[in-house]
Design an enzyme around this catalytic site. Structure first.
Site, mmCIF file in Angstrom:
data_model
loop_
_atom_site.group_PDB
_atom_site.id
_atom_site.type_symbol
_atom_site.label_atom_id
_atom_site.label_comp_id
_atom_site.label_asym_id
_atom_site.label_seq_id
_atom_site.Cartn_x
_atom_site.Cartn_y
_atom_site.Cartn_z
ATOM 1 N N CYS A 45 0.834 -1.211 0.000
ATOM 2 C CA CYS A 45 0.000 0.000 0.000
ATOM 3 C C CYS A 45 0.868 1.261 0.000
ATOM 4 C CB CYS A 45 -0.919 0.016 1.221
ATOM 5 S SG CYS A 45 -2.024 -1.406 1.293
ATOM 6 N N THR A 46 1.943 1.212 0.754
ATOM 7 C CA THR A 46 2.840 2.372 0.818
ATOM 8 C C THR A 46 3.379 2.704 -0.569
ATOM 9 O OG1 THR A 46 3.427 1.831 3.094
ATOM 10 C CG2 THR A 46 4.976 3.236 1.895
#
Ligand code: BEZ
Length: 211
Positions: A45-46
């Site tokens: 996600c980062t």
């Protein structure tokens, strides 16, 4: 029931890292990309949110507003955003929707219980200026999405909304396009002044009309 192409997408209000938004109003008369990520402070996600921030100008050029959503609360989003900016060398300034009560996740059917009861899958929706769903895709938590592909699809959607054309496999902006099957070859020759290459009666190419 899940959303289908051509449906008007659900409206909602939500707290985001950019303040409270009303979704339809926020999109205005432009295009939108709404995408879910399973959880804050997770590695894939980062990178996804960082990549989206780095492509800011590509989305802006196409009049597309981008919004991310996860079921984590706002204070967690705000702190995690610092990590994204630091590690991905970017500045996330699109809204990250806080959805701790799963209102948006439920409206958009982003929780697939056989994958996870608690986290969303990686859903992505492209929404047209008419608020209708133009594309949806679903990736598992373990696979980050290709945001260049998202932009490529937006190019195709925006082109095919304007001209009677379709785009072939692996098409990229600037390459030849396909004459829509609804247009006869006779009409295509009149319509597309850059020329029509007939490979089969149902397979006709023409240079991209808007360049
Ligand atoms: C990730 O973003 O790396 C991730 C999130 C949830 C489950 C698995 C991976």
């Amino acid at each position: 029931m899940s959303l289908r192409l051509g449906d008007i997408v659900p409206d909602f209000t939500a707290q985001t890292t950019e303040g409270e938004i009303s979704f339809h109003e926020y999109l205005g008369d432009g295009w939108g990309v709404l995408f879910s990520h399973p959880a804050d402070y997770t590695p894939v996600c980062t990178t996804e949110l960082g990549k989206t921030a780095l492509l800011k100008h590509e989305f802006e050029k196409r009049n597309v507003k981008v919004l991310a959503v996860s079921v984590d609360p706002l204070d967690k989003h705000l702190l995690w955003r610092n990590d994204i900016n630091e590690t991905q060398h970017c500045s996330v300034d699109f809204p990250i929707i806080a959805d701790p009560d799963k209102k948006v996740a439920t409206l958009y059917d982003m929780i697939h219980p056989n994958a996870s009861e608690t986290f969303t899958v990686r859903s992505l929706f492209i929404i047209g200026p008419d608020k209708k769903l133009k594309l949806s895709l679903t990736y598992p938590a373990s696979t980050g999405r290709n945001f260049h592909e998202v932009i490529r699809v937006i190019d195709s959607l925006q082109l095919t909304a304007k001209y009677s054309v379709a785009t072939p496999a692996d098409w990229k902006n600037g390459e030849d396009v396909i004459v829509a099957i609804s247009v006869s070859t006779e009409d295509a020759i009149k319509k597309f002044d850059k020329g029509v290459r007939v490979v089969k009666p149902y397979l006709r190419y023409t240079p991209q009309p808007d360049i």
